[in-house]
Design a protein around this motif. Structure first.
Motif, mmCIF file in Angstrom:
data_model
loop_
_atom_site.group_PDB
_atom_site.id
_atom_site.type_symbol
_atom_site.label_atom_id
_atom_site.label_comp_id
_atom_site.label_asym_id
_atom_site.label_seq_id
_atom_site.Cartn_x
_atom_site.Cartn_y
_atom_site.Cartn_z
ATOM 1 N N TYR A 231 10.809 -7.565 64.195
ATOM 2 C CA TYR A 231 11.701 -6.716 64.748
ATOM 3 C C TYR A 231 12.627 -6.478 65.916
ATOM 4 C CZ TYR A 231 6.619 -5.371 64.164
ATOM 5 O OH TYR A 231 5.578 -5.662 63.612
ATOM 6 N N ILE A 232 14.046 -7.690 65.123
ATOM 7 C CA ILE A 232 15.584 -6.960 65.314
ATOM 8 C C ILE A 232 16.261 -6.877 63.989
ATOM 9 C CG2 ILE A 232 17.144 -8.268 65.604
ATOM 10 C CD1 ILE A 232 16.024 -10.428 67.183
ATOM 11 N N VAL A 233 15.660 -7.050 62.826
ATOM 12 C CA VAL A 233 16.222 -6.174 61.734
ATOM 13 C C VAL A 233 15.413 -5.260 60.877
ATOM 14 C CG1 VAL A 233 17.912 -7.237 59.376
ATOM 15 C CG2 VAL A 233 16.655 -8.683 61.263
ATOM 16 N N TYR A 234 14.306 -6.072 59.892
ATOM 17 C CA TYR A 234 14.019 -5.005 59.170
ATOM 18 C C TYR A 234 13.441 -3.484 60.264
ATOM 19 C CZ TYR A 234 14.885 -7.681 55.605
ATOM 20 O OH TYR A 234 15.526 -8.349 54.096
ATOM 21 N N GLY A 235 11.953 -3.348 60.955
ATOM 22 C CA GLY A 235 10.917 -2.787 61.760
ATOM 23 C C GLY A 235 12.287 -1.298 62.095
ATOM 24 N N PRO A 236 13.562 -1.866 63.690
ATOM 25 C CA PRO A 236 14.184 -1.235 63.224
ATOM 26 C C PRO A 236 14.850 0.121 62.732
ATOM 27 C CG PRO A 236 13.985 -3.619 65.291
ATOM 28 C CD PRO A 236 13.792 -3.387 63.928
ATOM 29 N N LEU A 237 15.578 -1.085 62.189
ATOM 30 C CA LEU A 237 16.588 -0.968 61.043
ATOM 31 C C LEU A 237 15.719 0.385 60.017
ATOM 32 C CD1 LEU A 237 19.280 -3.392 60.018
ATOM 33 C CD2 LEU A 237 19.561 -1.410 61.264
ATOM 34 N N LEU A 238 14.464 0.342 59.805
ATOM 35 C CA LEU A 238 13.897 0.975 58.681
ATOM 36 C C LEU A 238 13.079 2.356 59.794
ATOM 37 C CD1 LEU A 238 11.628 -1.399 57.445
ATOM 38 C CD2 LEU A 238 12.902 -0.045 55.866
ATOM 39 N N ASN A 239 13.317 2.197 60.974
ATOM 40 C CA ASN A 239 13.505 4.111 61.900
ATOM 41 C C ASN A 239 14.708 4.197 61.821
ATOM 42 O OD1 ASN A 239 10.460 4.142 62.256
ATOM 43 N ND2 ASN A 239 10.543 2.058 62.492
ATOM 44 N N GLY A 240 15.900 3.845 61.472
ATOM 45 C CA GLY A 240 16.922 4.331 61.792
ATOM 46 C C GLY A 240 17.385 3.930 63.718
ATOM 47 N N ALA A 241 17.184 2.757 63.435
ATOM 48 C CA ALA A 241 17.397 3.249 65.600
ATOM 49 C C ALA A 241 18.510 2.102 66.126
ATOM 50 C CB ALA A 241 15.965 1.632 66.181
ATOM 51 N N THR A 242 18.829 1.450 67.351
ATOM 52 C CA THR A 242 19.431 1.142 67.505
ATOM 53 C C THR A 242 18.794 -0.729 68.066
ATOM 54 O OG1 THR A 242 20.663 2.741 67.903
ATOM 55 C CG2 THR A 242 21.824 0.769 69.041
ATOM 56 N N THR A 243 19.523 -1.447 67.686
ATOM 57 C CA THR A 243 18.975 -2.639 67.491
ATOM 58 C C THR A 243 20.141 -3.389 68.173
ATOM 59 O OG1 THR A 243 17.891 -5.037 66.742
ATOM 60 C CG2 THR A 243 18.914 -3.404 65.599
ATOM 61 N N VAL A 244 19.525 -3.923 69.378
ATOM 62 C CA VAL A 244 20.234 -5.172 70.245
ATOM 63 C C VAL A 244 20.397 -6.814 69.663
ATOM 64 C CG1 VAL A 244 21.419 -6.372 72.301
ATOM 65 C CG2 VAL A 244 20.401 -4.011 71.961
ATOM 66 N N MET A 245 21.355 -7.097 69.285
ATOM 67 C CA MET A 245 21.194 -8.951 69.166
ATOM 68 C C MET A 245 21.930 -9.766 70.124
ATOM 69 S SD MET A 245 22.554 -9.094 65.501
ATOM 70 C CE MET A 245 22.562 -10.593 65.004
ATOM 71 N N TYR A 246 21.597 -10.395 70.883
ATOM 72 C CA TYR A 246 22.058 -11.495 71.661
ATOM 73 C C TYR A 246 21.848 -12.944 71.462
ATOM 74 C CZ TYR A 246 21.947 -13.708 76.112
ATOM 75 O OH TYR A 246 22.450 -14.916 77.150
ATOM 76 N N GLU A 247 23.505 -13.230 71.138
ATOM 77 C CA GLU A 247 23.871 -14.413 70.674
ATOM 78 C C GLU A 247 23.271 -15.718 71.413
ATOM 79 O OE1 GLU A 247 28.104 -15.276 70.956
ATOM 80 O OE2 GLU A 247 27.795 -16.380 69.232
ATOM 81 N N GLY A 248 23.097 -14.961 73.131
ATOM 82 C CA GLY A 248 22.943 -16.802 73.807
ATOM 83 C C GLY A 248 21.383 -16.490 73.936
ATOM 84 N N VAL A 249 21.607 -17.351 75.608
ATOM 85 C CA VAL A 249 21.060 -17.996 76.078
ATOM 86 C C VAL A 249 20.142 -16.637 77.159
ATOM 87 C CG1 VAL A 249 20.720 -20.339 75.421
ATOM 88 C CG2 VAL A 249 21.413 -19.724 77.328
ATOM 89 N N PRO A 250 18.876 -17.158 78.329
ATOM 90 C CA PRO A 250 18.734 -16.082 79.092
ATOM 91 C C PRO A 250 19.795 -16.444 80.268
ATOM 92 C CG PRO A 250 17.025 -16.759 77.916
ATOM 93 C CD PRO A 250 17.538 -17.524 77.486
ATOM 94 N N THR A 251 19.638 -17.548 80.469
ATOM 95 C CA THR A 251 21.033 -18.231 81.512
ATOM 96 C C THR A 251 21.517 -18.138 81.664
ATOM 97 O OG1 THR A 251 20.444 -20.789 80.221
ATOM 98 C CG2 THR A 251 18.376 -20.037 82.199
ATOM 99 N N TYR A 252 22.633 -18.065 81.068
ATOM 100 C CA TYR A 252 23.908 -17.740 80.516
ATOM 101 C C TYR A 252 25.173 -16.999 80.871
ATOM 102 C CZ TYR A 252 29.022 -19.362 79.287
ATOM 103 O OH TYR A 252 29.866 -19.735 79.309
ATOM 104 N N PRO A 253 25.985 -16.257 82.255
ATOM 105 C CA PRO A 253 26.063 -17.440 82.433
ATOM 106 C C PRO A 253 25.796 -17.855 83.884
ATOM 107 C CG PRO A 253 27.519 -15.225 82.904
ATOM 108 C CD PRO A 253 26.538 -15.436 81.527
#
Ligand code: 6R9
Length: 635
Positions: A301-323
Motif C-alpha cells: 500500500y505504498i508501492v504496488y497497490g497505489p501504482l497499479l491504480n495510477g495513484a499518487t503515493t507519498v513516501m515519507y522518509e522520517g518519523v512522526p515526531t520530527y521536527p
C-alpha cells in the motif's frame, strides 16, 4: 456492474455473496479489468489446503511493472507517481512523474542486470525510505529478480540471517539514513553483516547522507554513476503467474524468521483491487501511507497497490515526531493528502501531545483515514475520528498480515459501516471463520475464537522460503483444511469482526511483530543467563511492551544487576534491533514449568499484566512454589 469499485452497501452484499458462491468467476472478472496480461491464464485457481498448494491464474504470463508503469504512460505520463517528503522539512519534496519513474526503474533494472542479476536471483534491499527503495523493488520485478526487503532498523546480525536464508547475490543499501535528528550508519551495518554473507557478490550504495563510508574494492559500488550510464528502457521479463515476486520476513514463535513468499499474478490482482476499494481511491487523489516499505504494508500500500491504480503515493522518509509532533499534519496540509493510513501506535503517541500540533494545520483535504498493524483502542479511535477526521472521514481499521499480502477484513468507506475497534466485514472473496480450541467451527453470532480463513485468496503467501514444511505446520496444521492466522477474534450479533490480538507467541510492539523465541535466544547468549522467558504486557503507546523473566547462573559472584540488564538489552539490540528491547527485566530463581518441561507462559503473562489473582489452574505445574516468588518480586 464493475466489481472493481464498490459504491453502496447493497452492492457490497451482492458482490460479497457472489464472490463466495463462485470465487473463481469473481476473481476472473477482476483480473480481466484493467491489467496487461501477456498471456491469459489457463485456469483461475488450483488449490489444496492439505498440501498446502495454491495457484492463481496458472498459465498466465505478465510483468507487474508493466501494470504499475507502462500502462500509465499514455494517459498519465506526467502525473506524479511518487511524492518524496524528506526527513528534514526544509529540504524540498520531490515529485516523480510516471514517466520519470518508468525511466528510473528501467535504469536500475539495467544496473542490476549488469551486476549479473537475472530472473529468480534474490536481491536484498536494505534502504531507508528514499525513492531508490521503491525504484529498486520495481527494478527487481522488471527483470524477474526476487526482492527481499529488510527493514533498515534491523541489526547486522538480523540482516545477515535474512540475506543468508534467501541466499541473496546482491544488496542495495545507502551510505546512511536520516531518522529525525539522528543519522544512522547503514553502510557500516551492511559491512558488519557482510563478514558473514558468502553469497553476496555486490553491494550497491545509494548516496543519501553523504557521510564517509568504507567501500570495498570489487564488492561495493556507488549507485548513482551506474544509473547515470544506464539505458532508460528495459524490456520487461515475462513472468509466470506463480513466479515469486518477493520474499518478506516475518517473526515466528520460535527460531529463525520466516521468509514469506509472494507470487506475481495473484498478488498483483489483490493489491490493486483492495487498494482501490478500501481507500476509495479516485483519479487525482493524493494518498499517504506512513508505514515503512520494509514491512508488508509498505509493499502493498505504498508501492504496488497505489501504482497499479495510477495513484499518487507519498513516501515519507522520517518519523512522526520530527521536527515536532505536528509533522504528520504538516505533511497532510502541504501535499493536500486525501487518504491517510497509519498505525494505532502512532495515533496513541500523537494523541498524548497538545492539540495545537494538530490544529495548526489545515486538514480539510482528508477524506479517508486508515489504521493497520494492531488492534486500535477505543480512545485512540475517537481521537483520530474527532481531531484528524473532524468526524467526516470514515476510518478503515484494516486487518491483514504479511502472510495475507493484502487487506482481508476492513470497512469500505461510505459503503459499509465503521465501528470503533472493529475491522468489521470481510472484503469480497474472503471467507473467515472462528474456531474453538478443540478445532470446531464456532457457528452463529455472537462468537469468539481463533480466526481462520477457509478459502484461498489471490495474494496469500505460497510458502516459506526454503521451508514448505514449516509453512504447512505454522498455518495449516492447527485447524486442518483452513489457514490459521494466529489471531483471536470475536464476531458480534450482526457478524462484524473485532480482532482481539495474537494467540500465539508473537507480540506486537509499536506495530512490529516480535517472536518471543528469537528474543529469548538473544538473552540466553549472555554468559550470566541460565534461562529466560519473554511475554508481552499492555503499554499505553506501544500497545504492548516486553517483560523478561530471567534466571541468572549460580556462580557465587556478586553481579551488578543493572549492568546485566543493560548488557542483555544491548545484546537484543545487536541480535534483532532496538525495537525488541525489554521494558522490564525481572531476575528470578525459577520459571513455572509443566511436567513436560514447557514454560507456562500463560502464568507469566498474567503476572506481567498485574493479574496475579487470576492465574487459573496451576495444578499441572512441576514447581508451583516459584509462582509466589515471581509474584512477590513482580515489577
Ligand atoms: C499488515 C500487518 C500482522 C498482525 C496480525 C494482527 C495484527 C494487523 C490489525 C491487527 C488488529 C488490525 N494486526 N492489523 N490487529 N487490528 N487492524 O500488520 O502485517 O506485520 O505481518 O502483522 O498484526 O495480530 O496477525 P504484519
Amino acid at each position: 456492474m464493475s466489481k472493481y469499485h464498490i459504491k453502496t452497501l447493497e452492492e457490497y452484499f451482492q458482490v460479497y455473496r457472489q464472490s463466495v458462491r463462485d470465487p473463481e468467476l469473481f476473481w476472473e472478472e477482476v483480473a480481466e479489468e484493467h491489467f496487461i496480461w501477456r498471456k491469459r491464464w489457463d485456469k483461475v485457481l488450483d488449490w489444496d489446503f492439505d498440501k498446502p498448494a495454491v495457484e492463481w491464474f496458472p498459465g498466465a504470463r505478465l510483468n507487474i511493472t508493466e501494470n504499475c508503469l507502462d500502462r500509465h504512460l499514455t494517459i498519465r505520463r506526467n502525473q506524479t507517481a511518487i511524492i518524496f517528503e524528506p526527513n528534514d522539512p526544509s529540504e524540498q519534496a520531490q515529485h516523480i512523474s510516471y514517466v520519470e519513474l518508468y525511466r528510473k526503474v528501467c535504469q536500475m533494472a539495467n544496473v542490476l542486470t549488469e551486476m549479473g542479476i537475472s530472473k529468480g536471483d534474490r536481491v536484498c534491499v536494505y534502504l531507508p525510505m528514499i525513492p531508490e527503495l521503491a525504484i529498486t523493488l520495481l527494478a527487481c520485478a522488471r527483470i524477474g529478480a526476487i526482492h527481499s526487503v529488510v527493514f533498515a532498523g534491523f541489526s547486522a546480525a538480523a540482516l545477515a540471517a535474512r540475506i543468508n536464508d534467501a541466499e541473496c547475490k546482491l544488496v542495495v543499501t545507502s551510505d546512511g539514513s536520516f531518522r529525525g535528528g539522528k543519522t544512522i550508519d547503514l553502510k557500516g551495518i551492511v559491512d558488519e553483516a557482510m563478514k558473514d554473507c558468502p553469497t553476496v557478490d555486490h553491494v550497491l550504495v545509494a548516496q543519501r547522507t553523504h557521510t564517509k563510508v568504507n567501500m570495498q574494492d570489487g564488492r561495493d559500488h556507488w549507485l548513482q554513476p551506474l544509473l547515470d550510464n544506464a539505458y532508460k528502457d528495459c524490456a520487461a521479463e515475462q513472468m509466470d503467474a506463480e513466479d515469486p515476486l518477493f520474499i518478506l520476513y516475518t517473526s515466528g514463535s520460535t527460531g529463525k524468521p520466516k521468509g514469506m513468499v509472494h507470487t506475481t499474478a495473484g498478488y498483483m490482482v489483490y493489491a490493486a483491487y483492495t487498494f482501490k476499494n478500501v481507500f476509495q481511491y479516485r483519479e487525482g487523489d493524493i494518498y499517504w501511507c506512513t508505514a515503512d516499505i520494509g514491512w508488508i504494508t509498505g509493499h502493498s500500500y505504498i508501492v504496488y497497490g497505489p501504482l497499479l491504480n495510477g495513484a499518487t503515493t507519498v513516501m515519507y522518509e522520517g518519523v512522526p515526531t520530527y521536527p515536532d509532533w505536528g509533522r504528520f499534519w504538516h505533511v497532510v496540509e502541504k501535499h493536500k493528502v486525501n487518504q491517510f493510513y497509519t498505525a494505532p501506535t502512532a495515533i496513541r503517541a500523537l494523541a498524548k501531545e497538545n492539540l495545537d500540533y494538530v490544529n495548526r494545520y489545515d486538514l480539510s483535504s482528508l477524506k479517508i483515514l486508515g489504521t493497520v498493524g494492531e488492534p486500535i483502542n477505543e480512545e485512540a479511535w475517537h481521537w483520530y475520528d474527532e481531531n484528524i477526521g473532524k468526524k467526516k472521514c470514515p476510518i478503515v481499521d484494516t486487518w491483514w498480515q504479511t502472510e495475507t499480502g493484502g487487506i482481508l477484513i476492513s470497512p469500505i468507506p461510505f459503503t459499509t459501516p465503521t465501528i470503533p475497534t472493529f475491522a468489521t466485514l470481510p472484503l469480497p472473496g474472503i471467507q473467515p471463520l472462528l474456531m474453538d480450541e478443540q478445532g470446531k467451527e464456532v457457528i452463529g453470532n455472537p462468537a469468539d475464537g481463533r480466526l481462520c480463513i477457509k478459502f484461498p485468496w489471490p495474494s496469500m503467501a505460497r510458502t516459506i522460503w526454503g521451508d514448505h514444511k514449516r509453512y504447512r505446520e505454522t498455518y495449516f496444521s492447527t485447524f486442518p483444511g483452513n489457514y490459521f492466522t494466529g489471531d483471536g477474534a470475536l464476531r458480534d450479533e450482526v457478524g462484524f469482526y473485532r480482532i482481539t490480538g495474537r494467540v500465539d507467541d508473537v507480540i506486537i510492539v509499536s506495530g512490529h511483530n516480535l517472536g518471543t523465541g528469537p528474543i529469548e535466544d538473544a538473552i540466553n547468549e549472555h554468559p550470566a543467563v541460565a534461562e529466560s522467558a519473554v511475554v508481552g504486557f499492555p503499554h499505553d503507546i506501544k500497545g504492548n511492551a516486553l517483560y523478561g523473566y530471567i534466571i541468572l547462573k549460580e556462580t557465587g559472584e556478586d553481579r551488578n544487576q543493572d549492568n546485566v540488564r543493560k548488557e542483555i538489552n544491548d545484546l537484543i539490540a545487536a541480535r534483532i534491533g532496538p525495537i525488541a528491547k525489554l521494558e522490564k527485566i525481572q531476575f528470578t530463581r525459577g520459571l513455572p514449568k509443566t511436567r513436560s518441561g514447557k514454560i507456562m507462559r500463560r502464568i507469566l503473562r498474567k503476572i506481567a499484566h498485574g493479574q496475579s489473582d487470576q492465574l487459573g489452574d496451576t495444578s499441572t505445574l512441576l514447581n508451583p512454589e516459584v509462582v509466589q516468588e515471581i509474584i512477590d518480586h513482580a515489577i
